[in-house]
Design a protein around this motif. Structure first.
Motif, PDB file in Angstrom:
ATOM      1  N   ASP A   1       0.824  -1.209   0.000  1.00 17.71           N
ATOM      2  CA  ASP A   1       0.000   0.000   0.000  1.00 17.71           C
ATOM      3  C   ASP A   1       0.857   1.258   0.000  1.00 17.71           C
ATOM      4  OD1 ASP A   1      -2.448  -1.434   0.165  1.00 17.71           O
ATOM      5  OD2 ASP A   1      -1.987  -1.857   2.263  1.00 17.71           O
ATOM      6  N   MET A   2       1.948   1.243   0.759  1.00 19.74           N
ATOM      7  CA  MET A   2       2.780   2.429   0.831  1.00 19.74           C
ATOM      8  C   MET A   2       3.542   2.659  -0.462  1.00 19.74           C
ATOM      9  SD  MET A   2       1.891   3.644   3.585  1.00 19.74           S
ATOM     10  CE  MET A   2       2.905   5.084   3.298  1.00 19.74           C
ATOM     11  N   VAL A   3       3.932   1.596  -1.159  1.00 25.21           N
ATOM     12  CA  VAL A   3       4.632   1.794  -2.427  1.00 25.21           C
ATOM     13  C   VAL A   3       3.667   2.328  -3.476  1.00 25.21           C
ATOM     14  CG1 VAL A   3       4.337  -0.479  -3.518  1.00 25.21           C
ATOM     15  CG2 VAL A   3       6.419   0.798  -3.895  1.00 25.21           C
ATOM     16  N   ARG A   4       2.374   1.981  -3.377  1.00 26.23           N
ATOM     17  CA  ARG A   4       1.397   2.556  -4.308  1.00 26.23           C
ATOM     18  C   ARG A   4       1.193   4.044  -4.046  1.00 26.23           C
ATOM     19  NH1 ARG A   4      -1.412  -1.287  -7.224  1.00 26.23           N
ATOM     20  NH2 ARG A   4      -1.005  -3.436  -6.578  1.00 26.23           N
ATOM     21  N   VAL A   5       1.268   4.438  -2.782  1.00 28.97           N
ATOM     22  CA  VAL A   5       1.213   5.870  -2.476  1.00 28.97           C
ATOM     23  C   VAL A   5       2.387   6.592  -3.133  1.00 28.97           C
ATOM     24  CG1 VAL A   5       1.386   7.559  -0.609  1.00 28.97           C
ATOM     25  CG2 VAL A   5      -0.044   5.537  -0.329  1.00 28.97           C
ATOM     26  N   HIS A   6       3.562   5.964  -3.105  1.00 26.60           N
ATOM     27  CA  HIS A   6       4.727   6.566  -3.752  1.00 26.60           C
ATOM     28  C   HIS A   6       4.538   6.677  -5.262  1.00 26.60           C
ATOM     29  CE1 HIS A   6       8.731   7.254  -5.308  1.00 26.60           C
ATOM     30  NE2 HIS A   6       8.691   6.078  -5.921  1.00 26.60           N
ATOM     31  N   LEU A   7       3.930   5.661  -5.882  1.00 27.38           N
ATOM     32  CA  LEU A   7       3.742   5.678  -7.332  1.00 27.38           C
ATOM     33  C   LEU A   7       2.822   6.810  -7.776  1.00 27.38           C
ATOM     34  CD1 LEU A   7       3.413   1.858  -8.080  1.00 27.38           C
ATOM     35  CD2 LEU A   7       5.404   3.313  -8.448  1.00 27.38           C
ATOM     36  N   GLU A   8       1.996   7.313  -6.872  1.00 24.52           N
ATOM     37  CA  GLU A   8       1.107   8.431  -7.195  1.00 24.52           C
ATOM     38  C   GLU A   8       1.704   9.780  -6.793  1.00 24.52           C
ATOM     39  OE1 GLU A   8      -2.303   7.128  -4.980  1.00 24.52           O
ATOM     40  OE2 GLU A   8      -3.311   6.453  -6.815  1.00 24.52           O
ATOM     41  N   SER A   9       2.924   9.776  -6.276  1.00 24.66           N
ATOM     42  CA  SER A   9       3.527  11.008  -5.777  1.00 24.66           C
ATOM     43  C   SER A   9       4.159  11.815  -6.909  1.00 24.66           C
ATOM     44  CB  SER A   9       4.594  10.681  -4.727  1.00 24.66           C
ATOM     45  OG  SER A   9       5.683   9.997  -5.319  1.00 24.66           O
ATOM     46  N   LYS A  10       4.417  13.083  -6.637  1.00 24.07           N
ATOM     47  CA  LYS A  10       5.070  13.959  -7.608  1.00 24.07           C
ATOM     48  C   LYS A  10       6.503  13.510  -7.870  1.00 24.07           C
ATOM     49  CE  LYS A  10       2.405  18.087  -6.362  1.00 24.07           C
ATOM     50  NZ  LYS A  10       2.497  19.475  -5.837  1.00 24.07           N
ATOM     51  N   ARG A  11       7.122  12.954  -6.867  1.00 20.94           N
ATOM     52  CA  ARG A  11       8.509  12.519  -7.026  1.00 20.94           C
ATOM     53  C   ARG A  11       8.621  11.446  -8.098  1.00 20.94           C
ATOM     54  NH1 ARG A  11      12.268  10.740  -1.978  1.00 20.94           N
ATOM     55  NH2 ARG A  11      14.255  10.795  -3.045  1.00 20.94           N
ATOM     56  N   HIS A  12       7.715  10.456  -8.034  1.00 19.78           N
ATOM     57  CA  HIS A  12       7.759   9.378  -9.027  1.00 19.78           C
ATOM     58  C   HIS A  12       7.391   9.913 -10.413  1.00 19.78           C
ATOM     59  CE1 HIS A  12       7.686   5.268 -10.466  1.00 19.78           C
ATOM     60  NE2 HIS A  12       6.517   5.519 -11.033  1.00 19.78           N
ATOM     61  N   ALA A  13       6.422  10.823 -10.459  1.00 20.96           N
ATOM     62  CA  ALA A  13       6.043  11.401 -11.754  1.00 20.96           C
ATOM     63  C   ALA A  13       7.216  12.151 -12.373  1.00 20.96           C
ATOM     64  CB  ALA A  13       4.846  12.327 -11.562  1.00 20.96           C
ATOM     65  N   ARG A  14       7.992  12.854 -11.565  1.00 19.48           N
ATOM     66  CA  ARG A  14       9.154  13.569 -12.078  1.00 19.48           C
ATOM     67  C   ARG A  14      10.201  12.600 -12.612  1.00 19.48           C
ATOM     68  NH1 ARG A  14       9.793  16.375  -7.894  1.00 19.48           N
ATOM     69  NH2 ARG A  14      11.417  15.165  -6.842  1.00 19.48           N
ATOM     70  N   SER A  15      10.388  11.484 -11.906  1.00 23.56           N
ATOM     71  CA  SER A  15      11.346  10.488 -12.377  1.00 23.56           C
ATOM     72  C   SER A  15      10.898   9.865 -13.695  1.00 23.56           C
ATOM     73  CB  SER A  15      11.520   9.402 -11.312  1.00 23.56           C
ATOM     74  OG  SER A  15      12.041   9.941 -10.123  1.00 23.56           O
ATOM     75  N   LYS A  16       9.589   9.622 -13.850  1.00 24.09           N
ATOM     76  CA  LYS A  16       9.079   9.060 -15.110  1.00 24.09           C
ATOM     77  C   LYS A  16       9.289  10.033 -16.266  1.00 24.09           C
ATOM     78  CE  LYS A  16       5.138   7.064 -15.389  1.00 24.09           C
ATOM     79  NZ  LYS A  16       3.686   6.835 -15.236  1.00 24.09           N
ATOM     80  N   LYS A  17       9.112  11.320 -15.989  1.00 25.95           N
ATOM     81  CA  LYS A  17       9.316  12.320 -17.036  1.00 25.95           C
ATOM     82  C   LYS A  17      10.777  12.354 -17.478  1.00 25.95           C
ATOM     83  CE  LYS A  17       8.612  17.231 -18.012  1.00 25.95           C
ATOM     84  NZ  LYS A  17       8.160  18.530 -17.453  1.00 25.95           N
TER      85      LYS A  17
END
Length: 732
Positions: free
Chosen positions: A602-618
């Motif tokens: 559950d906590m890793v899914r919270v991370h996947l929705e975070s701005k930090r992960h979105a920035r890394s994907k970009k």
């Protein structure tokens, strides 16, 4: 012939000390080696005493103290002379304050050089005496076996505590034959056995046991209180039998938790104020009436309460002056009370007014706390992670993990939330409230109880005292989980009011960031709050930002297949989970963000929705980032040098770089240049004119070219000057 040679072989003081410790039953030794005790550690290890090498004597001293509590046998601490001995005083005094058996062994300067300013010279007997039950010095090699057995026996005699043995460097280098050493050790062991066979002289307990049983029987509001002394005495079975037989509510001190399970229906932990404030008879077992129990005085306690104090030390009874004092081992005394009650049984029913009041108050307080624990607050407050940790520990079953709790708010809140159902499974700051004990405790617990998991719940400041001992954990591959609460230092974001009311703030330690330390050591750690939080995103300010997450029972052994049943394949979150998340044992890692390690799905899914992960994907999409973790969850090795990577990054940046927009002035200059080029081209195409007619046409053309634009007067003026020069030159 070979046997005779072995018996006549010479052994030095270090070897004699190691053999004596092994013969006395020592199995582990903690410390830091150096001149003059390096050889002593080696000889002890050869004799069967495992040496655990630390980074600092303070932590090794705390480890030796906790080892004594967990095993019931003296913990051994080895230090060098001078400053090493001074550092070891922390563990020695801590053991004595908590009544845990510990023997500190230190080397010292040569006896012939005392008073001459020798290397690390110190009167170590005088330094250790205030903190030790016994401080002795071996003046010759023949003294070592006798003093080893004497000091070890003193650590557990009466009230347990710390003892000190000083061995000068010249004694460590003295020699005798192996046969002489064996004889000295055998004689010392025999003397110790003879002394231990005679029971301690105490007053008869017969009358006291009868009075204790009568007081409990006649009491309207009885209470049983027990502490870590009862846990050390292994009195759990006797105390639980007393509680179950009589129906009397019980209250443990912090390190007494687990002697009777916290889940027991007669536990008064959640109704502590009511229990101690209204009880009329209190049986105190293995706990002192010190600050932890408000000295047994009003207003916390009723002024009419009658104390039955069970303590192994008669001096403690004389100091506290209870209504009834029973001197003896906690286990033995409680067993005698049980035997007396068996002859005249009584039991408080659950409907008894006192029991009902305690039960109701405890239930109400537990429901209030559970309501707070039920909320999933992100960024974390104290309750959310402690609930996750609690559920995970309970899911481990039996043998239960040993919880090491250290810190200010972290330890205080954790004491109420974390549950202990087995004895000696909680270690905290203890009687002295000592900070810096956490990592030493962890190592001692892992060594003393190898079949149990050890979980350290640390405040960031408390962890910082001994953080480098993480390397010791890794070096010995000990099963320890370290969790650090990053709450901005001592009492950070807690609303704690300092005793200093002057209004002057005292800066505590800055926010600890231990990522690099744990990255180097290869451990995983849970921090709070997250990296992306700003300075105002402390746990206490995020109470209203609750999110609804399914609660997991544990952060380990998660059934990974359970989440796939209801997974939507078209969900981008599921795609990210499949593409970027790795499960390494009980930890989830993100391939793009290697510092993110989550304890639950559950906590890793919270991370996947975070701005930090979105920035890394970009960044990954732009080619400026690559997958940082391989299939084993390890950092990928770089195939290119730093210079090559830098050049590639610059090239990519130039490719995607957009041209800058021109300013208005640049556009005007570009239009004038185009117009001038067009006029010059027209001149070349027209036939040349002669005489005045040609000059007039040229002048007219130049004037037309030199006509200024309204938007740029300065530029027009410059163009006119150039045109006049050109005209005059043509006329000439």
């Amino acid at each position: 012939m070979a046997t005779e040679t072995a018996l006549t072989a010479k052994v030095d003081g270090s070897a004699v000390a190691g053999l004596a410790l092994a013969a006395a039953g020592a199995r582990h030794m903690f410390g830091v080696v150096g001149i003059p005790v390096t050889s002593l550690a080696s000889r002890a290890a050869a004799a069967g005493v495992r040496f655990i090498a630390f980074r600092n004597e303070q932590s090794s001293g705390y480890a030796a103290a906790a080892y004594g509590f967990l095993t019931g046998t003296p913990g051994l601490l080895l230090t060098v002379s001078g400053p090493g001995c001074v550092h070891g005083l922390a563990g020695l005094s801590h053991a004595t304050a908590n009544a845990w058996p510990l023997l500190m062994v230190s080397g010292s300067c040569s006896q012939s050089d005392v008073g001459r300013g020798d290397f690390q010279e110190l009167d170590q007997i005088a330094a250790t005496k205030p903190f030790a039950k016994l401080a002795v010095k071996a003046t010759a090699i023949a003294d070592i076996p006798r003093l080893v057995f004497q000091a070890l026996a003193a650590t557990v005699a009466g009230r347990p505590g710390g003892c000190y043995l000083d061995i000068p460097s010249d004694v460590l280098h003295q020699t005798l034959t192996q046969s002489e050493a064996d004889a000295l050790i055998a004689a010392a062991a025999a003397d110790a056995a003879a002394a231990g066979s005679s029971p301690p002289k105490h007053k008869s307990l017969d009358d006291g046991i009868v009075k204790a049983a009568e007081l409990l029987h006649r009491a309207e509001r009885p209470l049983v209180v027990f502490g870590k002394g009862a846990a050390y005495a292994r009195a759990e079975e006797a105390i639980q039998k007393l509680v179950d037989t009589t129906g009397i509510p019980f209250l443990p001190t912090p390190m007494g938790k687990g002697v009777v399970p916290d889940a027991h229906p007669l536990s008064a932990t959640a109704a502590r104020s009511l229990a101690i404030g209204q009880c009329d008879v209190a049986l105190i077992v293995g706990a002192r009436l010190n600050w932890l129990l408000h000295f047994g005085e009003p207003p916390k306690w009723s002024k009419d309460v009658k104390f039955i104090l069970v303590d192994v030390d008669e001096d403690e009874i004389e100091l506290r002056k209870p209504h009834l004092g029973l001197v003896g081992d906690a286990k033995r005394v409680v067993e005698l009370i049980n035997r007396e009650i068996k002859d005249q049984p009584f039991c408080l029913a659950r409907s008894h007014p006192w029991v009902a009041a305690i039960t109701k108050k405890a239930k109400d307080n537990v429901l209030k706390m559970e309501a707070q624990l039920a909320k999933d607050v992100v960024p974390f407050n104290f309750m959310t992670p402690l609930r996750i940790i609690r559920d995970a520990i309970l899911a481990e079953g039996s043998p239960a993990p040993i919880v090491v709790s250290e810190g200010a708010n972290t330890m205080d809140v954790g004491r109420a939330v974390l549950v202990q159902n087995e004895p000696r499974t909680r270690l905290d700051a203890g009687t002295w409230g000592t900070m810096g004990v956490g990592l030493g405790y962890c190592i001692a617990a892992a060594v003393a109880e190898p079949n149990r998991l050890v979980v350290a719940v640390e405040g960031d400041s408390g962890f910082g005292f001994s953080a480098m001992e993480v390397e010791t954990l890794v070096r010995y591959q000990l099963p320890v989980v370290v969790i650090v609460f990053n709450n901005n230092g001592v009492y950070g974001a807690s609303g704690y009011q300092s005793e200093d009311s002057s209004g002057h703030d005292v800066d505590g330690p800055s926010v600890g960031r231990y990522y690099l330390l744990f990255l180097l050591c290869g451990l995983f750690i849970l921090f709070q709050p997250d990296d992306d939080d700003d300075e105002n995103s402390s746990p206490m300010y995020e109470q209203d930002h609750a999110i609804n997450l399914p609660v997991k029972k544990a952060f380990s052994r998660v059934n990974a297949d359970s989440s796939k049943v209801a997974a939507n394949k078209d969900d981008p979150l599921e795609a990210d989970f499949n593409n970027y998340v790795l499960k390494c044992k009980s930890v989830y890692k993100c391939k793009l963000c290697p510092r993110i390690m989550c304890l639950s799905e559950d906590m890793v899914r919270v991370h996947l929705e975070s701005k930090r992960h979105a920035r890394s994907k970009k960044l990954l999409g732009n080619g400026r980032l690559k997958m940082m973790l391989n299939s084993d969850g390890e950092l990928e090795e770089e195939a290119e040098t730093h210079a090559e990577r830098h050049a590639r990054t610059i090239a990519l940046a130039q490719q995607v770089q957009k041209p800058k927009k021109d300013s208005g002035r640049q556009r005007q200059l570009r239009r004038r240049q185009k117009k001038r080029s067009r006029n010059q081209l027209e001149k070349k195409q027209q036939p040349e004119s002669s005489g005045k007619e040609g000059a007039a046409k040229q002048e007219k053309s130049d004037k037309k070219d030199a006509k200024p634009e309204k938007s740029d007067k300065k530029g027009a003026r410059r163009e006119k000057d150039k045109s006049d020069k050109k005209r005059r030159k043509t006329e000439k």
